[in-house]
Motif scaffolding. Structure first.
Motif, short mmCIF file in Angstrom:
data_model
loop_
_atom_site.label_atom_id
_atom_site.label_comp_id
_atom_site.label_asym_id
_atom_site.label_seq_id
_atom_site.Cartn_x
_atom_site.Cartn_y
_atom_site.Cartn_z
N LYS A 25 0.95 -1.34 0.02
CA LYS A 25 -0.01 -0.13 -0.08
C LYS A 25 0.74 1.27 0.13
N THR A 50 -7.64 1.84 5.65
CA THR A 50 -7.27 1.47 4.77
C THR A 50 -5.86 1.00 4.92
N SER A 102 -16.61 8.61 -8.62
CA SER A 102 -16.40 7.58 -7.51
C SER A 102 -17.64 6.57 -7.57
N GLU A 263 -4.02 5.49 -7.42
CA GLU A 263 -4.98 4.42 -6.93
C GLU A 263 -5.32 4.99 -5.34
N GLU A 264 -4.24 5.15 -4.89
CA GLU A 264 -4.55 5.54 -3.49
C GLU A 264 -5.43 6.80 -3.27
N ILE A 267 -9.09 5.92 -3.84
CA ILE A 267 -9.41 5.18 -2.60
C ILE A 267 -9.91 6.38 -1.50
N ASP A 270 -13.29 8.09 -2.60
CA ASP A 270 -14.21 7.12 -2.45
C ASP A 270 -14.79 7.09 -1.01
N TRP A 271 -13.88 7.09 0.02
CA TRP A 271 -14.04 7.18 1.56
C TRP A 271 -14.33 8.48 1.97
#
Length: 333
Positions: A25, A50, A102, A263-264, A267, A270-271
């Motif tokens: 990650k 995450t 998202s 990519e992070e 995320i 989205d969160w």
């Protein structure tokens, strides 16, 4: 026996190969327009959920725009988190953001997001007139409930607001007045208001503290910021809204163009759109309205339906930002 020995000798190498095959990650750098306490709480929760490590820098919205612009060829941050969306509109026009739709955006009403995916709203807050009760009593005034009230001679040197070059709050004020009055009348108003302004601050929330401490009589700022100060102990603060109408921000989140950890970043966005993420702010004494339809806004929040708000055009405000700020700067100087 030899076969068993060979197998045992191979196990560490096998485990190392498995470990190397797993995707680690990454880390994430975020430029934040939220209050520091809200940002820290949000990032701690995100990291815990995450496993992605986040570093952040807190700045005013105009400062974030300038920072991303300066790093355009080699972006350091991946996400812009918080601050009025009209500045995101300008960043989009300058090619500083990249679109991302998202999976959680269906929780956010259409009026709170960019149709091309360049930014998505995470909270909403309205512009208010915030005055000091003790000062009003001293000079014999009622709490202001009109933009015109701020032009009274008693307010000379006692009005505090931020500089729209750095502050998203102050630009929301500027764009509100232009949309409410028309550009020429608004700038005539701002020229008169300038005679009563004590100081133009870098941050949009600082005028509230100035009024709370009695250094200024009234501030033009977001109502939720003033409420935060009131809850923190500045009990002389009175929050009112101009009867002619007021504007509001859509605080947004977006991805920096060329994000080094894409990519992070996805995320994180989205969160940030989830019910759980949006409700973290009120735990830290932040009172914005929330955009996720399943999230519960703070009880103390000022609902747009309960005050006289104009139909604030975020797109126009963003497209006009550079021009209006340049004209304002020429006026006050």
């Amino acid at each position: 026996m030899k076969k068993l020995l060979m197998i045992l000798m191979m196990i560490p190498t096998f485990l190392i190969l498995i470990s190397c095959g797993q995707k680690e990650k990454g880390t994430l750098t975020v430029y934040v327009g939220l209050y520091e306490d809200h940002a820290i709480r949000a990032i701690e929760a995100f990291e815990k959920e995450t496993g992605i490590k986040v570093s952040h820098v807190r700045m005013s919205n105009g400062e974030i725009l300038a920072k991303i612009r300066a790093e355009k060829d080699a972006p350091k941050a991946s996400v812009w988190f918080g601050g009025p969306s009209d500045t995101f509109v300008q960043a989009k026009m300058e090619g500083l953001l990249q679109p991302y739709f998202s999976a959680n955006e269906h929780f956010i009403p259409e009026i709170y997001k960019d149709e091309e995916g360049y930014w998505t709203g995470i909270y909403v807050g309205s512009i208010a007139l915030v005055s000091n009760r003790a000062w009003l009593q001293e000079v014999g005034l009622h709490a202001p409930n009109s933009w015109q009230d701020l032009l009274k001679p008693q307010y000379k040197g006692m009005v505090s607001m931020a500089d729209p070059r750095s502050s998203g709050t102050a630009y929301t004020v500027l764009a509100t007045l232009v949309q409410l009055m028309g550009e020429e009348e608004a700038f005539r108003y701002l020229e008169q208001l300038d005679q009563n302004v004590r100081t133009y601050t870098t941050s949009g929330s600082v005028p509230g503290r100035s009024v709370g401490m009695g250094e200024s009589g009234v501030a033009i700022m977001f109502a939720h910021d003033a409420l935060k100060f009131f809850k923190e102990g500045f009990r002389d603060l009175i929050i009112t809204f101009p009867k002619e109408g007021t504007g509001y921000e859509i605080g947004a989140v977006g991805m920096v163009n060329g994000a080094p950890n894409e990519e992070e970043a996805k995320i994180f966005i989205d969160w940030s759109l989830t019910k759980q993420a949006q409700e973290l702010g009120k735990q830290m004494g932040n009172y914005q309205l929330l955009t996720n339809e399943t999230a519960i806004s703070p009880e103390e929040a000022f609902y747009l339906t309960e005050i006289n708000t104009i139909v604030y055009d975020q797109q126009w405000a963003g497209e006009s930002r550079s021009r209006l700020i340049e004209r304002w700067y020429e006026l006050v100087n």
